[in-house]
Design a protein around this motif. Structure first.
Motif, PDB file in Angstrom:
ATOM      1  N   LEU A   1       0.613  -1.263   0.111  1.00 21.13           N
ATOM      2  CA  LEU A   1      -0.248  -0.069  -0.006  1.00 21.13           C
ATOM      3  C   LEU A   1       0.918   1.178  -0.123  1.00 21.13           C
ATOM      4  O   LEU A   1       0.206   2.340  -0.072  1.00 21.13           O
TER       5      LEU A   1
ATOM      6  N   VAL B   1      -4.436   2.314   7.524  1.00 17.79           N
ATOM      7  CA  VAL B   1      -5.821   2.268   7.029  1.00 17.79           C
ATOM      8  C   VAL B   1      -6.622   2.875   7.908  1.00 17.79           C
ATOM      9  O   VAL B   1      -6.812   1.996   9.172  1.00 17.79           O
TER      10      VAL B   1
ATOM     11  N   HIS C   1     -11.431   3.143   3.819  1.00 17.14           N
ATOM     12  CA  HIS C   1     -10.996   2.115   4.735  1.00 17.14           C
ATOM     13  C   HIS C   1     -10.969   0.880   3.922  1.00 17.14           C
ATOM     14  O   HIS C   1     -10.157  -0.193   3.983  1.00 17.14           O
TER      15      HIS C   1
ATOM     16  N   ARG D   1      -8.707   0.120   1.005  1.00  9.56           N
ATOM     17  CA  ARG D   1      -7.317   0.129   1.792  1.00  9.56           C
ATOM     18  C   ARG D   1      -6.535   1.161   0.943  1.00  9.56           C
ATOM     19  O   ARG D   1      -5.601   0.753   0.781  1.00  9.56           O
TER      20      ARG D   1
ATOM     21  N   GLY E   1     -12.654  -5.091  -1.155  1.00 15.95           N
ATOM     22  CA  GLY E   1     -11.393  -4.433  -1.114  1.00 15.95           C
ATOM     23  C   GLY E   1     -10.402  -3.897  -2.508  1.00 15.95           C
ATOM     24  O   GLY E   1     -11.231  -2.672  -2.784  1.00 15.95           O
ATOM     25  N   ASP E   2      -9.425  -4.329  -2.811  1.00 15.81           N
ATOM     26  CA  ASP E   2      -8.797  -3.519  -3.724  1.00 15.81           C
ATOM     27  C   ASP E   2      -9.753  -3.534  -5.400  1.00 15.81           C
ATOM     28  O   ASP E   2      -9.343  -2.799  -5.904  1.00 15.81           O
TER      29      ASP E   2
END
Length: 442
Positions: free
Chosen positions: A172, A245, A287, A290, A342-343
């Motif tokens: 990240l 995060v 959040h 991420r 998520g991503d």
């Protein structure tokens, strides 16, 4: 030189807050290589608007600070031009979602996002009119200092500007810092402390209603203990900041900044009317996707004005709280699926994908409303146990049950519509002057 938008949406008398915001703008311009657009979005009546205009005129002149004070007529004029050139087939609907007839915590900040785009600002830094800054040893501690140290920078580059060890996975560190925020000290962020003082058991029953229905009693008890308390009451003494995060429970919308290209130019806030908490969505999105953020401790002091404790104010505020509880059926669904994604919520450039968010919001509108029926039953029982004006509010709520259930669902449908149109609105705002040239009629 980057431009930033330091904004204060308000519907209450707050000349002192405007003066304090001006001092924060000066701090930003004096300590960083930035041009500050100080934006007051004013929904007040004529007398308070005039007091605010005077407060804006009294702000210290600075070559890199420009103040903008817009009443709702001025905001509507700008938004009408933006929606008309946005390419949407329903510009009137978008205008209504951006400037609804009624209070909307999300919509007022969305207006700041579009105006920031029109002014060429890279970030939006939001404050609230019922809060003030802390001071230590005669020095005011402005949140904008931490915000400008990190916001928009690659996380790897921002690491040197925080005080604590970095808590980010290596994968990240190449992403940009999308959000910088802190919380508040002082009174609860939601004006329900009187319920807690009158009957702690009823307070637990009421506050636990914003948890998912299937949570355990222990999980709900933990949620109640930390809900709406912010950073507690400990005053500021020394700076602490953490690159991580950011946990959504650790920050508040009275003390927040978003990087436009990563987040606020990609997805708006839900424009729900008369619903507390509708403006917290992007905190969860950052959040769950991420995206790196910085959490600092320059907490703002929260306090209450007297209006919400008058008869009409109490009724309106408790309605907003009830609608917040009903909104959670839909938000929990979306949050859970964003966390799973998520991503996948991001594009190849590390920016939030609006289509992914809009799809989840639209899907949530098909949920069974049985859980919300049970929420209303529990809220009714709790308020009747309190008696007095709370029992009277329960009577008011009972007559609006079907309407409130429909509104909670329709608010998410509106959010999906606005999210689908958001990129077009941001692009149009970038090509739209904030005010018309002299002599041009509306």
């Amino acid at each position: 030189m980057r431009r930033i938008c330091l904004t204060l949406p308000t519907n209450r008398h707050c000349p002192e807050t405007i003066a304090a915001l001006g001092a924060e703008a000066v701090h930003a311009a004096d300590h960083f290589d930035v041009e500050v657009h100080l934006l007051v979005l004013d929904s007040c009546g004529p007398a308070d608007h005039a007091a605010h205009a005077d407060a804006v005129r009294r702000l210290s002149a600075h070559p890199r600070i420009t103040a903008h004070h817009l009443d709702e007529a001025g905001q509507r004029d700008f938004l009408a031009r933006v929606t008309a050139r946005s390419g949407s087939a329903k510009p009137e609907l978008l205008l209504d979602l951006m400037l609804p007839d009624g209070l909307s915590y999300g919509a007022c900040t969305n207006r700041a996002f579009l105006i920031a785009a029109a002014l060429g600002c890279e970030s939006v830094h939001r404050r609230d009119s019922d809060s003030r800054y802390q001071s230590v040893d005669g020095r005011t501690v402005f949140p904008v200092h931490h915000e400008l140290l990190s916001l928009g920078a690659r996380a790897a580059d921002a690491a040197g500007g925080v005080t604590e060890p970095v808590r980010l996975p290596d994968d990240l560190l190449g992403r940009r810092v999308a959000m910088v925020g802190s919380s508040f000290v002082g009174e609860l962020s939601v004006d329900i402390a009187r319920i807690r003082d009158a009957d702690p058991a009823v307070y637990h029953d009421v506050v636990s209603l914003w948890a998912p229905e299937d949570w355990s009693a222990e999980q709900k008890r933990a949620l109640v203990e930390e809900s709406f308390a912010g950073a507690g009451t400990e005053p500021f003494t020394v700076d602490r900041s953490l690159l991580t995060v950011v946990d959504p429970m650790r920050v508040d919308m009275c003390n927040i900044a978003f990087h436009g290209p990563s987040v606020s130019e990609r997805v708006p806030l839900p424009p729900a009317r008369d619903t507390i908490g509708s403006d917290y969505f992007l905190i969860h999105l950052v959040h769950d996707a991420r995206l790196p953020g910085v959490l600092h401790n320059r907490n703002i002091v929260n306090y209450y004005t007297g209006e919400r404790r008058t008869g009409p104010g109490f009724l309106a505020y408790q309605t907003r709280f009830a609608k917040f509880l009903l909104s959670m059926l839909y938000f929990h669904f979306v949050y859970d699926r964003m966390a799973d994604a998520g991503d996948a919520l991001l594009d190849a450039h590390g920016r939030v994908r609006p289509a992914a968010v809009a799809a989840l919001a639209r899907e949530s509108t098909g949920l069974d409303t049985g859980e919300n029926v049970r929420r209303l039953d529990a809220l009714d029982a709790a308020y009747r146990r309190l008696g007095g004006r709370y029992a009277e509010f329960a009577d008011h709520l009972a007559g609006r049950r079907a309407r409130l259930l429909d509104e909670a669902r329709d608010d998410m449908a509106d959010f999906a519509v606005l999210t689908e149109a958001w990129e077009g609105l941001v692009a149009a705002a970038g090509d739209t002057p904030l005010t018309r040239p002299p002599g041009r009629s509306r």
